[in-house]
Design a protein around this motif. Structure first.
Motif, PDB file in Angstrom:
ATOM      1  N   ASN A  17       0.754  -1.163   0.020  1.00  0.00           N
ATOM      2  CA  ASN A  17      -0.015  -0.246  -0.038  1.00  0.00           C
ATOM      3  C   ASN A  17       0.808   1.467   0.139  1.00  0.00           C
ATOM      4  OD1 ASN A  17      -2.636   1.297   0.515  1.00  0.00           O
ATOM      5  ND2 ASN A  17      -1.559   2.306   2.306  1.00  0.00           N
ATOM      6  N   ASP A  20       1.988   1.893  -3.378  1.00  0.00           N
ATOM      7  CA  ASP A  20       0.836   2.538  -4.286  1.00  0.00           C
ATOM      8  C   ASP A  20       0.563   3.857  -4.022  1.00  0.00           C
ATOM      9  OD1 ASP A  20      -0.947   2.350  -6.338  1.00  0.00           O
ATOM     10  OD2 ASP A  20      -2.603   1.560  -4.851  1.00  0.00           O
ATOM     11  N   ASP A  99      -7.327   2.953   1.862  1.00  0.00           N
ATOM     12  CA  ASP A  99      -6.194   2.695   1.520  1.00  0.00           C
ATOM     13  C   ASP A  99      -5.861   3.400   0.257  1.00  0.00           C
ATOM     14  OD1 ASP A  99      -7.048   1.174  -0.600  1.00  0.00           O
ATOM     15  OD2 ASP A  99      -6.548  -0.644   0.650  1.00  0.00           O
ATOM     16  N   SER A 101      -5.364   2.337  -2.914  1.00  0.00           N
ATOM     17  CA  SER A 101      -6.404   1.879  -4.099  1.00  0.00           C
ATOM     18  C   SER A 101      -7.673   2.414  -4.195  1.00  0.00           C
ATOM     19  CB  SER A 101      -6.263   0.251  -4.126  1.00  0.00           C
ATOM     20  OG  SER A 101      -6.932  -0.129  -3.108  1.00  0.00           O
ATOM     21  N   PHE A 130      -2.661   3.571   7.193  1.00  0.00           N
ATOM     22  CA  PHE A 130      -2.790   3.343   5.846  1.00  0.00           C
ATOM     23  C   PHE A 130      -2.416   4.389   5.096  1.00  0.00           C
ATOM     24  CE2 PHE A 130      -4.662  -0.532   7.522  1.00  0.00           C
ATOM     25  CZ  PHE A 130      -4.232  -1.788   6.720  1.00  0.00           C
ATOM     26  N   THR A 132      -2.569   6.978   2.002  1.00  0.00           N
ATOM     27  CA  THR A 132      -3.620   6.881   0.689  1.00  0.00           C
ATOM     28  C   THR A 132      -3.257   7.614  -0.269  1.00  0.00           C
ATOM     29  OG1 THR A 132      -4.271   9.400   1.816  1.00  0.00           O
ATOM     30  CG2 THR A 132      -5.590   7.542   2.626  1.00  0.00           C
TER      31      THR A 132
END
Length: 223
Positions: A17, A20, A99, A101, A130, A132
């Motif tokens: 995460n 990403d 998150d 995604s 998480f 973002t």
């Protein structure tokens, strides 16, 4: 006997995460869009603060809002009814956070904007863990929650660029020590900007809005 292989699933999920989120932040940088992750406990005044802030900025910036919740579209409707911002509602399907995604998917439904607010799910635990893709993180602490929250939820306070202390209009009715909470925050995150506000009356919102406006300008200049 062969050793059992142990896989730290949570660490793997967080690492994937984080990557990403980093890529999403770079994409937003190229587009000139500043993404702010707004977090707090339920009932702290996130949506009211957001509405007052948008009203201060909406004639200067193009603004989008992603409202995250387990269910309902109450907050997104409020934003659309009371401001000029484009707003969508994200349902997390029971998850207590967003998150990278999920954020990316939400952004795909918004037009290109100078500024996008992500109003995260209301709690002080999961959203802090998480990433973002937001370049700035802001949290709201209401005086009704008590001045011990930085000690109980240090991760949340450690990751935020700005901490808004809301509902200062009722501080005299609660056992809340402003000097003590600021001291505790600074022990955890000495770089955090702390702004006492009253979302209901608008006190302190201009200072917060000016900070955002400066961050949007810097974000675009550094492209």
């Amino acid at each position: 006997m062969d050793e059992v292989k142990i896989i730290d699933v949570k660490r793997t999920i967080l690492e994937d995460n984080d990557l990403d989120a980093l890529n999403l932040s770079k994409e937003l940088k190229n587009k000139g869009t500043l993404l702010i992750n707004l977090m707090s406990s339920p009932g702290s005044g996130k949506t009211t603060t957001l509405i007052k802030t948008i009203k201060c900025l909406e004639d200067k910036l193009s603004i989008g809002v992603m409202e995250a919740d387990i269910d309902s579209d109450v907050d997104a409707k409020k934003i659309k009814e009371e401001t000029k911002a484009e707003a969508i509602q994200l349902h997390t399907g029971g998850m207590c956070h967003l998150d990278a995604s999920m954020t990316r998917e939400g952004l795909s439904y918004l037009d290109k904007h100078d500024l996008v607010f992500l109003e995260n799910v209301g709690n002080l635990v999961c959203p802090a863990e998480f990433a973002t893709g937001a370049s700035k993180c802001v949290m709201i602490l209401a005086v009704t929650e008590g001045d011990d929250k930085p000690l109980k939820y240090p991760l949340m306070f450690s990751i935020c660029d700005v901490i808004l202390i809301n509902k200062i209009d009722v501080i005299e009715y609660f056992d809340f020590d402003m000097a003590k909470v600021i001291e505790n925050i600074k022990k955890i995150n000495n770089n955090a900007k702390i702004i006492p506000i009253c979302a209901k009356s608008g006190e302190g919102i201009l200072e917060f809005s000016n900070w955002i406006n400066d961050e949007v300008r810097k974000w675009k200049e550094e492209k």
